[in-house]
Motif scaffolding. Sequence first.
Motif, mmCIF file in Angstrom:
data_model
loop_
_atom_site.group_PDB
_atom_site.id
_atom_site.type_symbol
_atom_site.label_atom_id
_atom_site.label_comp_id
_atom_site.label_asym_id
_atom_site.label_seq_id
_atom_site.Cartn_x
_atom_site.Cartn_y
_atom_site.Cartn_z
ATOM 1 N N MET A 1 43.479 11.492 -25.433
ATOM 2 C CA MET A 1 42.169 10.989 -25.852
ATOM 3 C C MET A 1 41.392 12.026 -26.654
ATOM 4 O O MET A 1 40.176 11.985 -26.728
ATOM 5 N N SER A 2 42.110 12.975 -27.249
ATOM 6 C CA SER A 2 41.429 14.069 -27.937
ATOM 7 C C SER A 2 40.627 13.604 -29.146
ATOM 8 O O SER A 2 39.775 14.318 -29.645
ATOM 9 N N ASN A 3 40.915 12.379 -29.638
ATOM 10 C CA ASN A 3 40.164 11.853 -30.776
ATOM 11 C C ASN A 3 39.015 10.951 -30.341
ATOM 12 O O ASN A 3 38.357 10.329 -31.162
ATOM 13 N N VAL A 4 38.784 10.855 -29.034
ATOM 14 C CA VAL A 4 37.712 10.028 -28.483
ATOM 15 C C VAL A 4 36.524 10.922 -28.147
ATOM 16 O O VAL A 4 36.687 12.060 -27.721
ATOM 17 N N SER A 5 35.317 10.402 -28.363
ATOM 18 C CA SER A 5 34.106 11.144 -28.021
ATOM 19 C C SER A 5 33.185 10.243 -27.204
ATOM 20 O O SER A 5 33.458 9.059 -27.012
ATOM 21 N N TYR A 6 32.092 10.811 -26.724
ATOM 22 C CA TYR A 6 31.152 10.060 -25.888
ATOM 23 C C TYR A 6 30.765 8.724 -26.517
ATOM 24 O O TYR A 6 30.705 7.696 -25.843
ATOM 25 N N SER A 7 30.500 8.742 -27.812
ATOM 26 C CA SER A 7 29.968 7.556 -28.484
ATOM 27 C C SER A 7 30.970 6.412 -28.571
ATOM 28 O O SER A 7 30.593 5.279 -28.888
ATOM 29 N N LYS A 8 32.240 6.680 -28.295
ATOM 30 C CA LYS A 8 33.271 5.644 -28.398
ATOM 31 C C LYS A 8 33.412 4.821 -27.115
ATOM 32 O O LYS A 8 34.092 3.795 -27.107
ATOM 33 N N PHE A 9 32.791 5.271 -26.047
ATOM 34 C CA PHE A 9 32.969 4.593 -24.768
ATOM 35 C C PHE A 9 32.084 3.357 -24.645
ATOM 36 O O PHE A 9 30.906 3.378 -25.014
ATOM 37 N N THR A 10 32.666 2.295 -24.115
ATOM 38 C CA THR A 10 31.888 1.158 -23.644
ATOM 39 C C THR A 10 31.678 1.344 -22.147
ATOM 40 O O THR A 10 32.343 2.177 -21.511
ATOM 41 N N LEU A 11 30.788 0.577 -21.577
ATOM 42 C CA LEU A 11 30.566 0.676 -20.137
ATOM 43 C C LEU A 11 31.843 0.325 -19.378
ATOM 44 O O LEU A 11 32.198 0.983 -18.392
ATOM 45 N N GLU A 12 32.558 -0.681 -19.856
ATOM 46 C CA GLU A 12 33.774 -1.121 -19.170
ATOM 47 C C GLU A 12 34.846 -0.042 -19.169
ATOM 48 O O GLU A 12 35.426 0.265 -18.119
ATOM 49 N N ASN A 13 35.129 0.559 -20.345
ATOM 50 C CA ASN A 13 36.209 1.547 -20.324
ATOM 51 C C ASN A 13 35.777 2.882 -19.725
ATOM 52 O O ASN A 13 36.606 3.630 -19.214
ATOM 53 N N ALA A 14 34.482 3.193 -19.738
ATOM 54 C CA ALA A 14 34.015 4.385 -19.025
ATOM 55 C C ALA A 14 34.231 4.208 -17.525
ATOM 56 O O ALA A 14 34.696 5.123 -16.832
ATOM 57 N N LYS A 15 33.899 3.033 -17.025
ATOM 58 C CA LYS A 15 34.099 2.733 -15.600
ATOM 59 C C LYS A 15 35.573 2.851 -15.226
ATOM 60 O O LYS A 15 35.929 3.454 -14.203
ATOM 61 N N THR A 16 36.445 2.299 -16.075
ATOM 62 C CA THR A 16 37.880 2.310 -15.787
ATOM 63 C C THR A 16 38.475 3.706 -15.921
ATOM 64 O O THR A 16 39.172 4.192 -15.018
ATOM 65 N N ASN A 17 38.195 4.365 -17.036
ATOM 66 C CA ASN A 17 38.812 5.668 -17.313
ATOM 67 C C ASN A 17 38.410 6.734 -16.306
ATOM 68 O O ASN A 17 39.216 7.607 -15.958
ATOM 69 N N PHE A 18 37.164 6.682 -15.844
ATOM 70 C CA PHE A 18 36.685 7.717 -14.928
ATOM 71 C C PHE A 18 36.676 7.249 -13.475
ATOM 72 O O PHE A 18 36.154 7.942 -12.603
ATOM 73 N N GLU A 19 37.257 6.057 -13.237
ATOM 74 C CA GLU A 19 37.416 5.510 -11.880
ATOM 75 C C GLU A 19 36.088 5.484 -11.131
ATOM 76 O O GLU A 19 35.958 5.977 -10.006
ATOM 77 N N LEU A 133 25.053 2.013 -22.914
ATOM 78 C CA LEU A 133 25.321 2.436 -21.540
ATOM 79 C C LEU A 133 26.650 3.180 -21.407
ATOM 80 O O LEU A 133 26.760 4.135 -20.634
ATOM 81 N N GLY A 134 27.681 2.746 -22.134
ATOM 82 C CA GLY A 134 28.979 3.411 -22.045
ATOM 83 C C GLY A 134 28.907 4.858 -22.496
ATOM 84 O O GLY A 134 29.444 5.764 -21.836
ATOM 85 N N GLN A 135 28.249 5.088 -23.626
ATOM 86 C CA GLN A 135 28.076 6.454 -24.124
ATOM 87 C C GLN A 135 27.289 7.295 -23.127
ATOM 88 O O GLN A 135 27.619 8.463 -22.876
ATOM 89 N N CYS A 136 26.268 6.702 -22.542
ATOM 90 C CA CYS A 136 25.447 7.431 -21.582
ATOM 91 C C CYS A 136 26.256 7.808 -20.345
ATOM 92 O O CYS A 136 26.207 8.952 -19.875
ATOM 93 N N VAL A 137 27.019 6.853 -19.816
ATOM 94 C CA VAL A 137 27.836 7.127 -18.629
ATOM 95 C C VAL A 137 28.843 8.238 -18.919
ATOM 96 O O VAL A 137 29.031 9.152 -18.109
ATOM 97 N N ALA A 138 29.497 8.177 -20.076
ATOM 98 C CA ALA A 138 30.478 9.208 -20.428
ATOM 99 C C ALA A 138 29.829 10.589 -20.498
ATOM 100 O O ALA A 138 30.383 11.577 -20.002
ATOM 101 N N SER A 139 28.648 10.673 -21.092
ATOM 102 C CA SER A 139 27.973 11.971 -21.188
ATOM 103 C C SER A 139 27.514 12.455 -19.817
ATOM 104 O O SER A 139 27.501 13.660 -19.541
ATOM 105 N N MET A 140 27.178 11.521 -18.929
ATOM 106 C CA MET A 140 26.813 11.893 -17.560
ATOM 107 C C MET A 140 28.025 12.438 -16.804
ATOM 108 O O MET A 140 27.916 13.419 -16.059
ATOM 109 N N VAL A 141 29.179 11.814 -16.998
ATOM 110 C CA VAL A 141 30.411 12.321 -16.383
ATOM 111 C C VAL A 141 30.721 13.714 -16.931
ATOM 112 O O VAL A 141 31.137 14.614 -16.190
ATOM 113 N N GLY A 142 30.495 13.900 -18.239
ATOM 114 C CA GLY A 142 30.681 15.221 -18.830
ATOM 115 C C GLY A 142 29.772 16.256 -18.198
ATOM 116 O O GLY A 142 30.196 17.378 -17.888
#
Length: 207
Positions: A1-19, A133-142
């Motif tokens: 996922m090295s080409n993925v950044s915070y802004s690419k996440f949706t809420l659904e895939n952030a939830k799934t990817n980060f369990e 929301l997805g971008q926000c969740v990803a940055s919070m996980v970061g």
Amino acid sequence: MSNVSYSKFTLENAKTNFELTLEENQDLFSKVEPVKPSEILTTILREYIPLATAINTEKARSELLISQILADVRRQLNYRISLFSGTEFNVEADLGLQGYCDFLLSFSSEQYFITAPVLTIVEAKNENIIRGLGQCVASMVGAQLFNQRADNPVKVIYGAVTTGTNWKFLTLEEKIIRIDVGEYYVKEIDKILGIILQPFGEYRENS
């Protein structure tokens, strides 16, 4: 996922990817006490709310509203926290936890680099808060992972997605994302400030 950044996440895939477990429809901040804005912010918002609304661009809302509100948070805490805007925040490229944060507040007063992130704020694109929301969740996980690696004692990470005039808040604790049921309009600035200041409670008590 090295080409993925915070802004690419949706809420659904952030939830799934980060369990993550997602809890919705909770009134998370009903007991938060409102905080009176400074006279400076009161004057600024009186002038800038109609101006930002009339210009109606993301840049105007960011510069005239979001930045001013967050700067007042820092002011109210006697500049003992740091505020970052458009700063690169690379935590773990393999997980997609990389890229730029629209805004970030840190426990430390160190302003040259991020040391203890506690609240991340995402500007809603096209005034679509839900899509942010997805971008926000990803940055919070970061931020959570950053603090774990740095042994920072930050139990809860806070997040917000905002258009500048409307604000939606969420929290991350361990693997649970909680999304507040409501949105707050900028005219409820005392409540918005109360929520943003909540994680800095110990600093407020000593202000």
